[in-house]
Design a protein around this motif. Structure first.
Motif, short mmCIF file in Angstrom:
data_model
loop_
_atom_site.label_atom_id
_atom_site.label_comp_id
_atom_site.label_asym_id
_atom_site.label_seq_id
_atom_site.Cartn_x
_atom_site.Cartn_y
_atom_site.Cartn_z
N GLU A 136 0.82 -1.22 0.00
CA GLU A 136 0.00 0.00 0.00
C GLU A 136 0.85 1.27 0.00
O GLU A 136 0.44 2.30 -0.53
N ASN A 137 2.02 1.20 0.61
CA ASN A 137 2.82 2.41 0.80
C ASN A 137 4.11 2.44 -0.02
O ASN A 137 4.91 3.36 0.12
N ASN A 138 4.29 1.42 -0.86
CA ASN A 138 5.49 1.34 -1.68
C ASN A 138 6.74 1.55 -0.82
O ASN A 138 7.61 2.37 -1.13
N ALA A 139 6.80 0.79 0.27
CA ALA A 139 7.86 0.97 1.27
C ALA A 139 9.23 0.56 0.73
O ALA A 139 9.34 -0.29 -0.14
N LYS A 140 10.25 1.21 1.28
CA LYS A 140 11.63 0.88 0.92
C LYS A 140 12.30 0.02 1.99
O LYS A 140 13.27 -0.67 1.73
N ILE A 141 11.78 0.14 3.22
CA ILE A 141 12.38 -0.60 4.34
C ILE A 141 11.28 -1.26 5.17
O ILE A 141 10.23 -0.66 5.41
N VAL A 142 11.55 -2.48 5.61
CA VAL A 142 10.74 -3.14 6.62
C VAL A 142 11.61 -3.28 7.86
O VAL A 142 12.71 -3.84 7.78
N ALA A 143 11.16 -2.74 8.97
CA ALA A 143 11.91 -2.81 10.23
C ALA A 143 11.11 -3.62 11.24
O ALA A 143 9.95 -3.31 11.51
N MET A 144 11.72 -4.67 11.75
CA MET A 144 11.03 -5.55 12.70
C MET A 144 11.75 -5.59 14.04
O MET A 144 12.98 -5.59 14.09
N SER A 145 10.94 -5.66 15.10
CA SER A 145 11.49 -5.72 16.45
C SER A 145 10.94 -6.94 17.17
O SER A 145 9.78 -7.33 16.97
N ALA A 146 11.78 -7.55 18.01
CA ALA A 146 11.34 -8.63 18.90
C ALA A 146 12.18 -8.56 20.17
O ALA A 146 13.38 -8.34 20.10
N MET A 147 11.53 -8.73 21.30
CA MET A 147 12.26 -8.68 22.57
C MET A 147 12.34 -10.04 23.24
O MET A 147 12.92 -10.19 24.31
N LEU A 148 11.75 -11.06 22.62
CA LEU A 148 11.74 -12.40 23.20
C LEU A 148 12.34 -13.40 22.23
O LEU A 148 12.12 -13.31 21.02
N THR A 149 13.07 -14.37 22.75
CA THR A 149 13.65 -15.40 21.87
C THR A 149 12.54 -16.22 21.22
O THR A 149 12.70 -16.74 20.12
N THR A 150 11.38 -16.30 21.89
CA THR A 150 10.26 -17.08 21.33
C THR A 150 9.57 -16.37 20.17
O THR A 150 8.94 -17.02 19.35
N THR A 151 9.69 -15.04 20.11
CA THR A 151 9.01 -14.32 19.03
C THR A 151 9.96 -13.91 17.91
O THR A 151 9.51 -13.66 16.79
N MET A 152 11.25 -13.89 18.17
CA MET A 152 12.18 -13.44 17.13
C MET A 152 12.17 -14.36 15.91
O MET A 152 12.42 -13.93 14.79
N VAL A 153 11.81 -15.63 16.13
CA VAL A 153 11.76 -16.58 15.00
C VAL A 153 10.68 -16.19 13.99
O VAL A 153 10.74 -16.58 12.82
N TYR A 154 9.69 -15.40 14.43
CA TYR A 154 8.61 -14.97 13.53
C TYR A 154 9.12 -14.03 12.44
O TYR A 154 8.51 -13.89 11.38
N MET A 155 10.27 -13.38 12.71
CA MET A 155 10.85 -12.48 11.71
C MET A 155 11.11 -13.20 10.39
O MET A 155 10.93 -12.65 9.32
N LYS A 156 11.54 -14.47 10.50
CA LYS A 156 11.81 -15.27 9.30
C LYS A 156 10.52 -15.47 8.51
O LYS A 156 10.51 -15.44 7.27
N LYS A 157 9.39 -15.68 9.22
CA LYS A 157 8.10 -15.87 8.55
C LYS A 157 7.70 -14.62 7.77
O LYS A 157 7.12 -14.71 6.69
N VAL A 158 8.00 -13.45 8.34
CA VAL A 158 7.67 -12.20 7.65
C VAL A 158 8.48 -12.10 6.35
O VAL A 158 7.94 -11.75 5.29
N ILE A 159 9.77 -12.41 6.43
CA ILE A 159 10.63 -12.36 5.24
C ILE A 159 10.12 -13.34 4.18
O ILE A 159 10.04 -13.01 2.99
N GLU A 160 9.73 -14.54 4.62
CA GLU A 160 9.19 -15.53 3.68
C GLU A 160 7.88 -15.03 3.05
O GLU A 160 7.65 -15.24 1.85
N ALA A 161 7.06 -14.36 3.84
CA ALA A 161 5.79 -13.83 3.33
C ALA A 161 6.05 -12.71 2.30
O ALA A 161 5.33 -12.60 1.29
N LEU A 162 7.06 -11.89 2.55
CA LEU A 162 7.43 -10.84 1.59
C LEU A 162 7.90 -11.46 0.28
O LEU A 162 7.57 -10.97 -0.81
N GLU A 163 8.63 -12.57 0.39
CA GLU A 163 9.11 -13.28 -0.81
C GLU A 163 7.92 -13.85 -1.60
O GLU A 163 7.83 -13.70 -2.82
N GLU A 164 7.00 -14.49 -0.88
CA GLU A 164 5.83 -15.10 -1.52
C GLU A 164 4.96 -14.05 -2.20
O GLU A 164 4.35 -14.31 -3.24
N ALA A 165 4.91 -12.86 -1.62
CA ALA A 165 4.09 -11.78 -2.17
C ALA A 165 4.79 -11.05 -3.32
O ALA A 165 4.21 -10.16 -3.95
#
Length: 209
Positions: A136-165
């Motif tokens: 929607e915003n023709n973004a140039k950067i995606v910035a992700m934050s995680a403060m827990l070891t249990t949630t940081m693994v979700y960052m990989k899922k976001v990157i995979e979703a960006l690839e699929e899209a």
């Protein structure tokens, strides 16, 4: 009232001073864009440098950012959106399952003060939210934050979703947060890990340069 005084109000986290100063310049017919570029943003850049050097701390930075944002809120209605300083659009969020937002908000504020347009997805942000915001915003950067070891693994899922899209190639992916490391960034295919908010803004500008 001068640009220097407004910058000093931002640095001191003096919100009423910044607001009064900005309103004074508006009333005097000062160019609204100059108020941002020559007064508010230089003040916040000093804050970023001091924070990076360990001479200012998170509460002081948040106060400074509040002062800057209150000043910008006065000026914004007087400026066309296309004339607003914008070196690129950043989509930022704390990933799904994680509700920590102080660090992420600090990065968002620093990015804004560096001239980025920031789309803040808040906390607990899903892959769909990141992908939709990039499109929607023709973004140039995606910035992700995680403060827990249990949630940081979700960052990989976001990157995979960006690839699929089909939008991974149009964005640089930056990650950060207490458990995150450069090694982890390399493992999941992120472009960059930054250690703090000030670095994130500097590195972000380098990425889109």
């Amino acid at each position: 009232m001068s640009f220097e005084v407004i910058a000093e109000c931002v640095i001191a986290g003096n919100e009423p001073g910044a607001v009064n100063g900005v309103q004074g310049l508006i009333d005097a017919g000062t160019d609204p864009l100059s108020i941002i570029n020559d007064g508010l943003m230089p003040g916040m850049m000093v804050v970023g440098e001091r924070f990076k050097a360990g001479d200012m701390f998170v509460p002081e930075v948040l106060m400074a950012a509040r002062a800057m944002n209150s000043g910008i809120a006065l000026v914004k209605p007087l400026i066309n959106d296309e004339d607003m300083p914008n070196v690129g659009t950043v989509v930022i969020g704390t990933v799904k399952g994680d509700l920590h937002d102080i660090g992420k908000n600090l990065v968002a504020m620093m990015m804004e003060s560096a001239g980025f347009k920031v789309i803040n997805l808040g906390v607990d942000a899903t892959t769909d939210k990141f992908v939709e915001a990039v499109k929607e915003n023709n973004a140039k950067i995606v910035a992700m934050s995680a403060m827990l070891t249990t949630t940081m693994v979700y960052m990989k899922k976001v990157i995979e979703a960006l690839e699929e899209a089909g939008v991974r190639d149009q964005v640089k992916v930056m990650i950060g947060g207490a458990p995150v490391t450069t090694k982890f960034a390399d493992e999941i295919g992120a472009d960059l890990y930054t250690v703090d908010a000030s670095s994130a803004a500097d590195e972000g500008k380098n990425l889109v340069a």
